[in-house]
Design a protein around this motif. Structure first.
Motif, PDB file in Angstrom:
ATOM      1  N   UNK A  34       0.644  -1.191  -0.030  1.00 39.22           N
ATOM      2  CA  UNK A  34       0.043   0.126  -0.032  1.00 39.22           C
ATOM      3  C   UNK A  34       0.897   1.143   0.241  1.00 39.22           C
ATOM      4  N   UNK A  35       2.080   1.245   0.471  1.00 36.52           N
ATOM      5  CA  UNK A  35       3.148   2.527   0.530  1.00 36.52           C
ATOM      6  C   UNK A  35       3.708   2.558  -0.697  1.00 36.52           C
ATOM      7  N   UNK A  36       4.315   1.333  -1.313  1.00 36.97           N
ATOM      8  CA  UNK A  36       5.109   1.706  -2.565  1.00 36.97           C
ATOM      9  C   UNK A  36       4.977   0.436  -3.167  1.00 36.97           C
ATOM     10  N   UNK A  37       3.811   0.246  -4.290  1.00 40.11           N
ATOM     11  CA  UNK A  37       3.316  -0.695  -4.557  1.00 40.11           C
ATOM     12  C   UNK A  37       4.302  -1.434  -5.906  1.00 40.11           C
ATOM     13  N   UNK A  38       4.874  -0.598  -6.354  1.00 42.06           N
ATOM     14  CA  UNK A  38       6.066  -1.543  -7.563  1.00 42.06           C
ATOM     15  C   UNK A  38       7.139  -1.947  -6.719  1.00 42.06           C
ATOM     16  N   UNK A  39       7.481  -1.368  -5.703  1.00 40.86           N
ATOM     17  CA  UNK A  39       8.574  -2.141  -4.813  1.00 40.86           C
ATOM     18  C   UNK A  39       8.353  -3.391  -4.238  1.00 40.86           C
ATOM     19  N   UNK A  40       6.874  -3.568  -4.006  1.00 41.12           N
ATOM     20  CA  UNK A  40       6.527  -4.552  -3.427  1.00 41.12           C
ATOM     21  C   UNK A  40       6.194  -5.705  -4.330  1.00 41.12           C
ATOM     22  N   UNK A  41       6.167  -5.214  -5.530  1.00 37.65           N
ATOM     23  CA  UNK A  41       5.560  -6.189  -6.775  1.00 37.65           C
ATOM     24  C   UNK A  41       7.069  -6.782  -7.129  1.00 37.65           C
ATOM     25  N   UNK A  42       7.882  -6.125  -7.192  1.00 42.67           N
ATOM     26  CA  UNK A  42       9.338  -6.380  -7.428  1.00 42.67           C
ATOM     27  C   UNK A  42       9.902  -7.403  -6.439  1.00 42.67           C
ATOM     28  N   UNK A  43       9.573  -7.035  -5.221  1.00 44.63           N
ATOM     29  CA  UNK A  43      10.165  -8.023  -4.266  1.00 44.63           C
ATOM     30  C   UNK A  43       9.464  -9.346  -4.208  1.00 44.63           C
ATOM     31  N   UNK A  44       7.868  -9.236  -4.593  1.00 41.02           N
ATOM     32  CA  UNK A  44       7.166 -10.543  -4.626  1.00 41.02           C
ATOM     33  C   UNK A  44       7.644 -11.401  -5.908  1.00 41.02           C
ATOM     34  N   UNK A  45       8.534 -10.636  -6.875  1.00 39.88           N
ATOM     35  CA  UNK A  45       9.013 -11.408  -7.894  1.00 39.88           C
ATOM     36  C   UNK A  45      10.288 -11.982  -8.091  1.00 39.88           C
ATOM     37  N   UNK A  46      11.106 -11.629  -6.938  1.00 40.19           N
ATOM     38  CA  UNK A  46      12.368 -11.764  -6.753  1.00 40.19           C
ATOM     39  C   UNK A  46      13.095 -13.199  -6.794  1.00 40.19           C
ATOM     40  N   UNK A  47      12.132 -13.996  -6.722  1.00 41.78           N
ATOM     41  CA  UNK A  47      12.743 -15.599  -6.586  1.00 41.78           C
ATOM     42  C   UNK A  47      11.703 -16.491  -5.975  1.00 41.78           C
ATOM     43  N   UNK A  48      12.312 -17.737  -5.464  1.00 35.54           N
ATOM     44  CA  UNK A  48      11.406 -18.572  -4.658  1.00 35.54           C
ATOM     45  C   UNK A  48      11.496 -18.099  -3.150  1.00 35.54           C
TER      46      UNK A  48
END
Length: 298
Positions: free
Chosen positions: A91-105
């Motif tokens: 909710x604070x920084x959506x794009x950074x959260x999305x990139x973190x979720x995509x960082x790997x297993x």
């Protein structure tokens, strides 16, 4: 450290604060800082790195959260990808959260940290294009309690480097309260290293669009002319919608800027056309840029 490591570290220091960690690095110039170790330990296990000493950063609680300062979020360098992927951070920084979720297993996301992603500066680092699009700054801690700020892109481009005994303490990110999107393409199904990634951030206060493309060059690329052109077409006081033709043109503009045609030969002959791999990469960048901007505007 795994048992098949070529050489184990001679000492491990576990400081409780950022200044203690800096002091430990100053006292042991050969020491290597380690947080999640997702990149460091892979290098150790392959025999590419043999640290004489380690300074563990896992006990510093001040680096595992964030706080607010003058319209910015001050993110601790010890934030893990898993923590950044949670709904309150999204909710604070959506794009950074999305990139973190995509960082790997999960095992990578649970261990890998924001500061480590920046310090490693791998071209495929998922958070890096987002930080470039957000125009984030780094708060670097040095000996004697010194603090200095540098743009994250300066470090990634090698324009400014960390001095001996300096550590990335925090990442200063503006809170834009506007749509932002991160998209990533990989070479296989499921989590994997990016073949390309795109971050798009809207900045309504400045009537601007910021875009950064990752994994196609040693550092994230900003297609500044494409940003200015598409921002001039958006009705910032209205619905902010764009036609599919404009979105597609933006994608092509971004792709041409970030994946250029081969240079002509030195003898003045005709420049060769792009190889199939380059053409495919350009199509992928164009598709991600078009989709990211469309989702941000919707």
């Amino acid at each position: 450290m795994t048992t098949h490591a070529p050489q184990t570290a001679q000492s491990v220091t576990l400081p409780a604060s950022l200044d203690e960690a800096v002091a430990a690095l100053a006292a042991m110039p050969a020491a290597v800082p380690v947080a999640g170790g997702t990149d460091l330990m892979a290098s150790v296990n392959r025999g590419l790195l043999r640290p004489a000493a380690l300074v563990g950063l896992g006990r510093m609680s001040e680096l595992r959260g964030w706080h607010y300062q003058d319209g910015h979020a001050l993110l601790g360098a010890g934030l893990t990808h898993a923590r950044m992927g949670r709904p309150d951070f999204a909710a604070l920084i959506p794009a950074l959260a999305a990139s973190a979720r995509a960082a790997g297993p999960p095992q990578i996301r649970n261990a890998g940290t924001l500061g480590g992603n920046i310090a490693t500066a791998a071209p495929t680092g998922d958070t890096l294009p987002v930080l470039a699009a957000l125009e984030a700054d780094l708060v670097v801690a040095g000996p004697g309690g010194a603090r200095r700020e540098i743009p994250v892109t300066h470090l990634l481009a090698g324009r400014e480097m960390l001095a001996p005994a300096e550590l990335i303490g925090f990442v200063r990110v503006p809170l834009l309260h506007a749509p932002q999107v991160f998209l990533k393409a990989t070479g296989r199904t499921g989590p994997g290293r990016a073949t390309t990634s795109v971050a798009v951030v809207l900045d309504p206060a400045r009537r601007g669009v910021r875009c950064a493309v990752g994994a196609v060059a040693p550092m994230p690329l900003r297609p500044l002319e494409a940003e200015r052109w598409i921002a001039s077409l958006i009705d910032w006081d209205g619905a902010r919608g764009l036609t599919q033709e404009a979105l597609s043109a933006f994608g092509e503009y971004v792709a041409a800027a970030c994946v250029p045609d081969p240079l002509p030969p030195a003898d003045g002959g005709e420049a060769p056309g792009p190889s199939p791999a380059v053409a495919h990469l350009r199509r992928t960048v164009a598709t991600l840029a078009r989709r990211a901007l469309g989702r941000a505007l919707s």
